[in-house]
Design a protein around this motif. Structure first.
Motif, PDB file in Angstrom:
ATOM      1  N   SER A 114      -8.269  35.431  10.730  1.00 23.16           N
ATOM      2  CA  SER A 114      -9.864  34.491  10.655  1.00 23.16           C
ATOM      3  C   SER A 114      -9.722  33.288   9.124  1.00 23.16           C
ATOM      4  N   HIS A 115     -10.123  33.523   7.815  1.00 20.45           N
ATOM      5  CA  HIS A 115     -10.413  32.779   7.262  1.00 20.45           C
ATOM      6  C   HIS A 115      -8.871  32.319   6.170  1.00 20.45           C
ATOM      7  N   ASP A 280     -15.502  29.216   9.294  1.00 22.00           N
ATOM      8  CA  ASP A 280     -14.305  29.255   9.196  1.00 22.00           C
ATOM      9  C   ASP A 280     -12.994  29.744  10.529  1.00 22.00           C
ATOM     10  N   ASP A 282     -12.266  32.082  12.790  1.00 26.87           N
ATOM     11  CA  ASP A 282     -12.407  32.488  14.139  1.00 26.87           C
ATOM     12  C   ASP A 282     -13.946  32.156  14.153  1.00 26.87           C
ATOM     13  N   ASP A 284     -16.387  33.312  12.390  1.00 27.40           N
ATOM     14  CA  ASP A 284     -17.572  34.490  12.774  1.00 27.40           C
ATOM     15  C   ASP A 284     -18.296  34.334  11.042  1.00 27.40           C
TER      16      ASP A 284
HETATM   17 CO    CO Z   1     -13.770  35.093  10.104  1.00 25.12          CO
END
Ligand code: CO
Ligand code: VG1
Length: 546
Positions: A114-115, A280, A282, A284
């Motif tokens: 993710s982030h 970010d 991914d 989301d």
């Molecule tokens: Co994310």
């Protein structure tokens, strides 16, 4: 081609955190490390997973392609009938959720940290999602962790890697299992078309509205380019940094004013575009920026909730809303006005799944730049941005106008998060333990004009399945509604990260233009007095303030 059993040894550190298992790429590259975790997931599944469909995709970070091929070969060995995989192994987190639901798949595997930064020296991650399209609940991740500590072998097809095709769209078989390589964007884009008034947004762009969407060299690039530029007609080049790079260009793909520095600079300059957006690793998370105004995520959730009926997909209203505990109570005020319930859950999207499935909540959000709804079971960055565009197109107002009118009506919840990153884990645990000891004595205590109403360690009982999650963060709630929350991050890969969340409600309109940190000054001091952060961490100030 045959299915082989490979002997391995268990690892003791495969405990999923807030959102899956996240480790340095180097950790994942150890032999058998990824395979053991995937096998632990498969071993945790009931036998009806055999003959079913699995979705696989990731955010394109370093190791995404290698891991994708391994998972396809292991899925074939487990006996899945079909794997649906994103083109080149790419699917955003919300797209995986969408594809699981659309195809009634058994579940999905998301490759993303993710982030967190990527690249060979960065982070990698893996997460299992269930049939509703959402992150596996704690009872499943606990079981996966238990299995991972004992596992001694895994099963995999010995097919050559170059036979595991993910670069060409289409379908083929491995060990009798069908592999379908799908367009990464198409299903997701279609879903958004069904929720939003694309015509109204198209007209807004046609009349000169301009946007800068910064994909931060992460996975939202192809989605935003297709949807915002091609389908909604934003000028070509509106989506910047739109090619997903394995190391995100060396940057930190976290859409907040600190990490999306470039976007902030442009949005705070003269001649700023009408709308700034970022997403970010991914895709989301989302950040929305007006002219010289970065919208606080907690405010964004409240504003979406207050205006949801203007958007086709939500025109019949919201059943309820939900926010994570540290998220500001701005949305609570909207829920009260709308006469709908507002749920307070622990941090992490997995806690929203049951509420969404039971239709108890329609919109959910977190202070960490995450917003989503019952259209899928993940937070959704591009969705949130199109939601905002839809509201702007209908109301013909600017971001700033919407935000300021919202504050005028409901008051302003000044909000900030102070992160102390990469601190020594032992010291971080000691700080939290000492806070736990202190909280009972805090009740009723006065700090200047701030009087403690409730101080506790947040515990959540899921209203649908009655599962209990304890120790989800220390809350200090004051009689005037202000709050301080302390918790340790569950997504980091280096030492510990202390998050201090600060919130102050202000009803006086003449004070809305105050600087957030100034408005929160007294609370910042109280947090230090109570938790002794400086002496525990040895840090004189937070590493990141958002
Ligand atoms: Co994310
Ligand atoms: C952080 C955020 C949390 C979010 C999680 C996953 O967790 O605080 O709100 O759900 O990241 O987001 P933590 O435990 O580090 O505070 V993502 O976009 O990294 O999947």
């Amino acid at each position: 081609m045959a299915i082989v059993s490979v002997v391995s040894r268990p690892f003791q550190d495969q405990k999923p955190g807030t959102s899956g298992l996240r480790k340095k790429v180097k950790v994942f590259q150890q032999s058998h490390y990824l395979e053991n975790f995937v096998q632990s997931v498969f071993n945790s599944l009931p036998t009806d997973s055999i003959g079913s469909t699995l979705v696989v995709g990731g955010d394109g970070r370093y190791y995404n392609d290698v891991a994708t091929r391994i998972i396809i070969k292991m899925a074939a060995a487990h006996g899945f009938a079909k794997v649906i995989v994103g083109h080149n192994g790419i699917l955003s987190t919300p797209a995986v959720s969408c594809v699981i639901r659309k195809n009634k798949a058994y579940g999905g595997i998301i490759l993303s940290a993710s982030h967190n930064p990527g690249g060979v020296d960065g982070d990698f991650g893996i997460k299992y999602n269930i049939a509703n399209g959402g992150p596996a609940p704690e009872k499943i991740t606990d079981e996966v962790f238990r299995i991972s500590k004992e596992i001694t072998s895994y099963k995999i097809s010995d097919v050559a890697d170059d036979k595991v095709e993910i670069t060409q769209l289409g379908s083929y078989k491995i060990e009798g299992m069908q592999v379908e390589v799908i367009d990464s964007v198409a299903d997701y884009a279609q879903m958004l078309q069904e929720l939003f008034d694309f015509d109204a947004i198209r007209q807004m762009f046609a009349s000169g509205f301009n946007i800068r969407f910064d994909s931060m060299s992460a996975v939202s690039g192809p989605y935003a380019t297709e949807i915002v530029e091609k389908q909604l007609g934003a000028t070509k080049g509106s989506v910047v940094n739109n090619i997903p790079l394995p190391d995100f260009g060396g940057l930190h793909p976290d859409p907040n004013p600190v990490n999306a520095e470039d976007l902030i600079k442009i949005m705070y300059a003269n001649n700023a575009p009408d709308f700034g957006a970022a997403s970010d690793g991914d895709a989301d998370r989302n950040m929305v920026v007006g002219k010289s105004l970065a919208v606080a995520p907690s405010d964004s959730l409240a504003i979406l909730a207050a205006n949801a009926k203007l958007v086709p997909g939500y025109k019949s209203g919201l059943a309820g809303v939900a926010r994570s505990m540290p998220t500001s109570t701005a949305v609570d005020r909207v829920a009260k006005e709308l006469g709908i319930p507002c749920f307070e859950t622990p941090t992490g999207w997995k806690f929203f799944g049951n509420l969404l499935d039971a239709d108890m909540a329609t919109l959910c959000g977190e202070e960490s730049y995450g917003t989503g709804s019952n259209h899928i079971r993940e937070k959704d960055g591009v969705w949130a941005i199109i939601f905002w565009l839809n509201i702007l197109a209908v109301t013909k107002k600017s971001v700033n106008q919407l935000v300021e009118e919202h504050w005028d009506k409901y008051g302003r919840n000044f909000y900030s998060r102070h992160d102390y990153e990469a601190i020594n884990s032992e010291l971080a645990n000691k700080l939290m333990a000492s806070l736990r000891e202190k909280i009972t004595a805090l009740s009723g205590k006065a700090f200047g004009q701030y009087i403690v109403d409730v101080a506790d360690d947040f515990s959540y009982t899921d209203p649908v399945d009655n599962s209990v999650s304890k120790q989800q963060g220390i809350r200090i709630i004051f009689t005037n509604g202000s709050r301080i929350v302390f918790r340790l991050s569950g997504t980091g890969t280096e030492g510990a990260t202390l998050r201090v969340y600060l919130e102050k409600y202000e009803a006086d309109k003449t004070k809305f233009k105050q600087d957030t940190q100034d408005a929160l000054k007294e609370l910042i001091d109280i947090a230090e007095e109570v938790a002794q952060i400086k002496s525990y961490t040895g840090m004189s100030e937070p590493t990141v303030v958002t």
